[in-house]
Write an enzyme that holds these catalytic residues in place. Structure first.
Site, mmCIF file in Angstrom:
data_model
loop_
_atom_site.group_PDB
_atom_site.id
_atom_site.type_symbol
_atom_site.label_atom_id
_atom_site.label_comp_id
_atom_site.label_asym_id
_atom_site.label_seq_id
_atom_site.Cartn_x
_atom_site.Cartn_y
_atom_site.Cartn_z
ATOM 1 N N ASP A 133 -25.893 -2.061 -0.996
ATOM 2 C CA ASP A 133 -27.273 -1.554 -0.978
ATOM 3 C C ASP A 133 -27.306 -0.051 -0.730
ATOM 4 O OD1 ASP A 133 -28.259 -4.048 -1.520
ATOM 5 O OD2 ASP A 133 -28.972 -4.456 0.513
ATOM 6 N N HIS A 188 -9.213 1.257 -5.481
ATOM 7 C CA HIS A 188 -8.284 0.455 -4.679
ATOM 8 C C HIS A 188 -6.869 0.913 -4.978
ATOM 9 C CE1 HIS A 188 -11.536 -2.175 -3.592
ATOM 10 N NE2 HIS A 188 -11.888 -2.173 -4.861
ATOM 11 N N LEU A 189 -6.057 0.977 -3.946
ATOM 12 C CA LEU A 189 -4.642 1.306 -4.127
ATOM 13 C C LEU A 189 -3.938 0.179 -4.892
ATOM 14 C CD1 LEU A 189 -4.443 2.377 -0.469
ATOM 15 C CD2 LEU A 189 -3.560 3.893 -2.228
ATOM 16 N N SER A 190 -4.205 -1.037 -4.464
ATOM 17 C CA SER A 190 -3.526 -2.194 -5.061
ATOM 18 C C SER A 190 -4.364 -2.746 -6.219
ATOM 19 C CB SER A 190 -3.334 -3.280 -4.005
ATOM 20 O OG SER A 190 -4.583 -3.771 -3.548
ATOM 21 N N ASN A 225 -13.127 3.895 -1.302
ATOM 22 C CA ASN A 225 -12.289 2.712 -1.094
ATOM 23 C C ASN A 225 -12.856 2.036 0.148
ATOM 24 O OD1 ASN A 225 -10.449 0.721 -0.665
ATOM 25 N ND2 ASN A 225 -8.624 2.019 -0.868
ATOM 26 N N ARG A 258 -9.992 -11.488 -3.220
ATOM 27 C CA ARG A 258 -10.032 -10.053 -3.561
ATOM 28 C C ARG A 258 -10.504 -9.815 -4.992
ATOM 29 N NH1 ARG A 258 -7.291 -7.747 0.897
ATOM 30 N NH2 ARG A 258 -5.710 -9.192 1.672
ATOM 31 N N TYR A 262 0.799 -1.230 0.000
ATOM 32 C CA TYR A 262 0.000 0.000 0.000
ATOM 33 C C TYR A 262 0.836 1.287 0.000
ATOM 34 C CZ TYR A 262 -3.711 -3.296 1.109
ATOM 35 O OH TYR A 262 -4.587 -4.349 1.069
ATOM 36 N N HIS A 318 -15.397 -6.719 -0.678
ATOM 37 C CA HIS A 318 -15.494 -8.111 -1.117
ATOM 38 C C HIS A 318 -16.705 -8.845 -0.563
ATOM 39 C CE1 HIS A 318 -11.595 -7.085 -2.580
ATOM 40 N NE2 HIS A 318 -11.090 -6.927 -1.364
HETATM 41 C C1 DQA Z 1 -7.817 -2.297 -0.838
HETATM 42 C C2 DQA Z 1 -7.837 -3.738 -1.326
HETATM 43 C C3 DQA Z 1 -8.676 -4.609 -0.397
HETATM 44 O O1 DQA Z 1 -8.655 -5.959 -0.864
HETATM 45 C C4 DQA Z 1 -8.107 -4.577 1.000
HETATM 46 O O2 DQA Z 1 -8.916 -5.338 1.879
HETATM 47 C C5 DQA Z 1 -7.911 -3.193 1.504
HETATM 48 C C6 DQA Z 1 -7.360 -2.192 0.605
HETATM 49 C C7 DQA Z 1 -6.875 -1.417 -1.697
HETATM 50 O O3 DQA Z 1 -6.994 -0.198 -1.608
HETATM 51 O O4 DQA Z 1 -6.011 -1.930 -2.404
HETATM 52 O O5 DQA Z 1 -8.125 -2.903 2.678
HETATM 53 O O6 DQA Z 1 -9.129 -1.756 -0.963
#
Ligand code: DQA
Length: 140
Positions: free
Chosen positions: A85, A98-100, A72, A109, A22, A78
């Site tokens: 909703d 998402h960062l990743s 985010n 994921r 991250y 997930h």
């Molecule tokens: C995340 C990816 C998710 O799978 C993880 O649980 C996070 C960060 C991301 O920003 O990459 O908490 O949302």
């Protein structure tokens, strides 16, 4: 344009949490940069974070007063039908970020229960994911 940035569970731990995935910057650092970008683009921006699912739902409801939401949701992405909703309860466009690159990571994921009710999804660009979402919402 008024944009609400919602960060969910464990995102308050950025800077400490798995920096190899991250990055080393804190959520405050990321928000400060995003705030500058928003200012340059003439947008108003507000930031909220919570680790509590129900609070995230309430932030999304509050998103009715905004022109766009950048979300985010962290791990709630997930499996939280409540977050999904909430997004589908309002008309404000929501961008999932998402960062990743979640698709390069563990199989659990690869599923997002919120993508189908979001306007779009941006993943894998580190903190630039938030900037790209901002450009998209502002149509820049
Ligand atoms: C995340 C990816 C998710 O799978 C993880 O649980 C996070 C960060 C991301 O920003 O990459 O908490 O949302």
């Amino acid at each position: 344009m008024k944009i609400l940035v919602i960060n969910g569970v464990n995102l308050d731990m950025l800077g400490v949490r798995e920096p190899q995935i991250y990055g080393g910057r804190t959520l405050d650092d990321i928000n400060a940069d995003l705030s500058k970008v928003a200012k340059n683009l003439g947008a108003e921006i507000e930031f909220v974070q919570s680790n509590i699912e129900g609070e995230i739902v309430e932030f999304i409801h509050k998103g009715r007063q905004f022109d766009g939401i950048i979300l985010n949701a962290g791990a709630y992405t997930h499996y939280s039908i409540a977050v999904r909703d909430a997004i589908s309860s309002i008309d404000t466009p929501c961008v999932e970020v998402h960062l990743s690159n979640v698709h390069k990571r563990e199989e659990f994921r690869h599923t997002s229960v919120i993508s189908a009710v979001c306007k779009g999804v941006i993943a894998g660009f580190g903190e630039n994911s938030y900037k790209l979402a901002l450009y998209a919402l502002l149509n820049k």
